[in-house]
Design an enzyme around this catalytic site. Structure first.
Site, PDB file in Angstrom:
ATOM      1  N   SER A  91       0.972  -1.230  -0.080  1.00 53.80           N
ATOM      2  CA  SER A  91      -0.024   0.033  -0.021  1.00 53.80           C
ATOM      3  C   SER A  91       0.941   1.124   0.058  1.00 53.80           C
ATOM      4  O   SER A  91       2.005   1.209   0.734  1.00 53.80           O
ATOM      5  CB  SER A  91      -1.057  -0.012   1.360  1.00 53.80           C
ATOM      6  OG  SER A  91      -1.262   1.210   1.451  1.00 53.80           O
ATOM      7  N   CYS A 253      -4.339   7.059  -2.327  1.00 57.37           N
ATOM      8  CA  CYS A 253      -3.968   5.610  -2.595  1.00 57.37           C
ATOM      9  C   CYS A 253      -2.813   5.305  -3.510  1.00 57.37           C
ATOM     10  O   CYS A 253      -2.915   5.957  -4.804  1.00 57.37           O
ATOM     11  CB  CYS A 253      -5.333   5.039  -3.277  1.00 57.37           C
ATOM     12  SG  CYS A 253      -5.042   3.269  -3.386  1.00 57.37           S
TER      13      CYS A 253
END
Length: 343
Positions: A91, A253
C-alpha cells in the site's frame, strides 16, 4: 497490571489515512519470504491481524503495518499491511507511514537532505527516497513495483447500475478502476457511505465475473479494491478507493495511483516523465510519476514513483492477555457496515 507481553505501536497517518506501525512485540511469523509470511497470516493463522484491526482495540478505519526483518539482503526492513479483511502485500500510503516511522524513530539512520530506504514486501522490493530536514521526514517518494494493465474497458454486469465498464490494473495489488459517474455519485465526503457500499458491491460482483493472477507472484489472485475516479480538466484525478468491510480510503491511494498511471499509459494518455496529481476525497494529494517502462511476463508495464507525506502523531501499547474473551476482536454492522458478515 503487567505488560510482560505487549505490542508497541506507533500511530501514523498519511494524508489522513491511518497507517499505524507495529514496531515491537509481534510473534514470529513462519515463512521464508515476506510473501510466505503474508500467506500464513491469511491462510493459517489470522489471530494477530484480528487482534490489531478489530474492536475493541481498533475501528474500521484502522490499518496496522507489521514491521519485520527483511527476508532479502538488499532491504533495510520489511512490512505487511494488516487490514480488517486480510493481510495485503503493498500500500502506498502505508509504505509512506512505515518509512516515516523508521526514520523518525532512528530504526533506519536518517541522512539529510535525502535518505534511501529499501523495503521488502510481498509484492517485491520498494525503494523509498525520503526528503529529510531537522530530524523530520518531510516527504517520501516510492519507486513502486511495475504497474500494468490486466484489461481495459471490462464490462461488469450489476443489478443496480446495469452494465458498467471499468479497467483492471495492477499497482502493487489488483484494482478495478471505474469512473464515478457510472454509479451516479461524486467523490465528496458526504457521499463516502454510498461510495463504500457501491465499491463493496462491485467488488463482490467482480469476484464472480473476473479472474486475475499475477504472472510472477504466486498468491496475488484477487481484485483487492475498487477505486472510483474522476479525471479533471487539468490532468489530475480525484480518487476514492473502497475497502472492505465498507469504508473509503482517506488518502489518494499510492498503489491505486500507480495502477492509474498504467491505465493512462496503455491509453496513450501518459508517457515516461509525465506526472499526475492524485487528490483524495478529503483533499490530500500524492504526485504520481512514470519513471520508465518495463515488462512483466511479456506485458508492457510502467515504473511508478509516488510522492506523499506521513505524520507520526503518537504511541500505543497493547497488552496481550490470555484471559481476554475478545482476543480475536469483533466487528459490528453499526460501524462496520452491512458487509461485516462477509469478513
Amino acid at each position: 497490571m503487567t505488560f510482560d507481553k505487549a505490542l508497541d505501536i506507533l500511530l501514523v497517518h498519511c494524508q489522513g489515512e491511518s497507517g499505524n506501525v507495529l514496531v515491537d512485540g509481534a510473534p514470529d511469523i513462519p515463512g521464508a519470504t515476506i510473501l510466505d509470511k503474508m500467506n500464513h497470516l491469511n491462510e493459517v493463522d489470522p489471530s494477530l491481524r484480528l487482534f490489531l484491526t478489530r474492536e475493541p482495540r481498533a475501528q474500521v478505519v484502522h490499518t496496522t503495518n507489521l514491521l519485520l526483518p527483511p527476508a532479502r539482503s538488499d532491504a533495510d526492513a520489511a512490512f505487511i499491511v494488516l487490514q480488517p479483511d486480510r493481510a495485503h502485500p503493498m500500500s502506498g500510503s502505508n509504505c509512506i507511514c512505515v518509512v516515516t516511522a523508521l526514520l523518525e524513530t532512528g530504526r533506519v539512520a536518517m541522512t539529510e537532505p535525502e535518505t534511501v530506504v529499501r523495503l521488502d514486501t510481498a509484492a517485491g522490493l520498494i525503494v523509498a527516497r525520503a526528503r529529510c530536514e531537522n530530524g523530520r521526514c518531510l516527504s517520501v517518494s516510492l519507486d513502486n513495483v511495475p504497474a500494468f494493465v490486466q484489461q481495459l474497458d471490462i464490462v461488469i454486469d450489476t443489478p443496480k447500475w446495469g452494465r458498467i465498464t471499468g479497467d483492471i490494473a495492477f499497482g502493487g495489488v489488483f484494482y478495478a478502476q471505474i469512473d464515478v459517474g457510472r454509479v451516479g455519485l461524486r467523490i465528496v465526503p458526504e457521499a463516502a457511505r454510498a461510495l463504500a457500499e457501491a465499491g463493496t458491491e462491485i467488488k463482490a460482483l467482480l469476484a464472480r465475473q473476473v479472474a486475475v493472477n499475477h504472472p510472477e507472484i504466486p498468491g496475488l489472485t484477487e481484485i483487492a479494491y475498487v477505486m472510483f475516479r474522476d479525471y479533471q480538466p487539468d490532468g489530475s484525478v480525484v480518487t476514492c478507493t473502497t475497502l472492505k468491510p465498507g469504508r473509503v480510503d482517506r488518502s489518494p491511494c499510492g498503489t491505486g495511483s500507480s495502477a492509474n498511471l498504467a491505465i493512462l499509459h496503455a491509453r496513450g494518455q501518459a508517457k515516461t516523465g509525465d506526472k499526475r496529481v492524485s487528490r483524495s476525497i478529503i483533499g490530500g494529494t500524492f504526485t504520481a510519476e512514470i519513471l520508465g517502462e518495463t515488462t512483466v511476463a511479456g506485458r508492457v508495464a510502467v515504473l511508478p514513483r509516488i510522492t506523499g507525506q506521513g505524520y507520526v502523531f503518537g504511541r500505543q501499547q497493547l497488552r496481550l492477555d490470555a484471559q481476554d474473551p475478545f482476543a480475536r476482536g469483533f466487528a459490528m454492522s453499526d460501524t462496520w457496515g452491512p458487509q461485516v458478515g462477509e469478513l
